[in-house]
Design a protein around this motif. Structure first.
Motif: not given
Length: 303
Positions: A68-92
């Motif tokens: 889960a640790e790697l998946a959560d990290f990649n999940y946050a970065y996926s939103h960041f790469r899609m420029k969904r910055y608010i969502e990415a900030a929350g997931y990070f």
């Protein structure tokens, strides 16, 4: 050339259909190991929207496991790469709160701050999200003062402070423009308060000299237009602000104009004092005459 293209086109179509079909099957799959591996593969391939869809399916299943640790990290970065910055900030941020002892925790906290920073608007828009970004960056700096990202973080704060400064300056100038309206009194007062607050909040700003000069100018206009009983007090403020300006900026190009404002204020004060003296004398005479008339009237009544 056209002939070659006609041969290639069916192959491309077949590959596209095959790829879509493969992903469609994954979406319907309940094999979480297959989903986990596919999500990571799509992430590594830069297909972040597909990775997000698959992580959404697999993360509830693997929550609490080592994967889960790697998946959560990649999940946050996926939103960041899609420029969904608010969502990415929350997931990070969630990642950091959940895995604060992880080797990736420092990067997650930085990316939380960086995502908010990238979402911060230009100075002419509401700056609430910018203030949230500053708080997040400051938290990162406090937690990881030895980080390799320390200088980037401080540079982001400096940039956001410039935006706050520019917005405050533009707001002050807006109040100044409003003094040209039909009811300038309240806006003169607002200008004086804003100019003084700006100097306190941004003591090193490049705008302070200009606003210090404008403060003297506005104070003069405010004093001249004030009610009779407030006029002298407010005109005296002109000299106070002028003295402050000349001490801080003795070589300023505005010094000459500031001294002119000060002289005008002094002349207005003298005229006010003369008028007030005449008014007080007239009032005293009127009171004496009224008292004399009253005494005469009382005398007649007593005869």
């Amino acid at each position: 050339m056209k002939k070659n293209f006609l041969y290639v086109l069916p192959v491309l179509i077949l590959l596209t259909v095959s790829s879509c079909g493969k992903f469609y099957k994954l979406e319907k799959s309940t094999n979480w190991e297959e989903l986990y591996e596919a999500a990571n593969n799509y992430y590594n391939a830069g297909e972040y929207s597909k990775a997000i869809i698959l992580y959404d399916k697999v993360l509830p299943v693997i929550r609490g496991s080592e994967r889960a640790e790697l998946a959560d990290f990649n999940y946050a970065y996926s939103h960041f790469r899609m420029k969904r910055y608010i969502e990415a900030a929350g997931y990070f941020n969630t990642f950091y709160q959940t895995y604060n002892r992880s080797p990736m925790a420092e990067e997650a906290l930085f990316m939380n701050a960086y995502s908010l920073y990238l979402d911060a608007p230009d100075y002419n828009l509401d700056q609430k999200s910018s203030r949230d970004a500053v708080n997040a960056i400051q938290l990162f700096i406090n937690r990881f003062p030895q980080s390799d990202s320390y200088e980037r973080a401080t540079a982001m704060i400096e940039d956001l402070q410039v935006r706050f400064e520019e917005k405050a300056y533009q707001e002050s100038m807006l109040y100044l423009r409003l003094t040209d309206g039909l009811f300038p009194g309240d806006f003169y007062r607002a200008c004086i308060i804003n100019f003084q607050n700006f100097a306190k909040n941004y003591p090193d700003s490049k705008y302070n000299e200009e606003l210090g000069y404008k403060l003297v100018e506005v104070a003069l206009a405010y004093g001249k237009g004030s009610k009779f009983d407030k006029k002298e007090e407010r005109l005296n403020d002109v000299s106070k602000y002028a003295d402050q300006f000349k001490r801080r900026y003795p070589d300023s190009k505005y010094v000459g104009r500031v001294e002119e404002f000060e002289k005008t204020a002094q002349a207005e004060i003298l005229a006010y004092q003369k008028l007030k003296k005449e008014y007080d004398e007239q009032l005293a005479r009127a009171n004496e005459e009224a008292a004399s008339e009253q005494a005469t009237e009382n005398k007649k009544k007593n005869q």
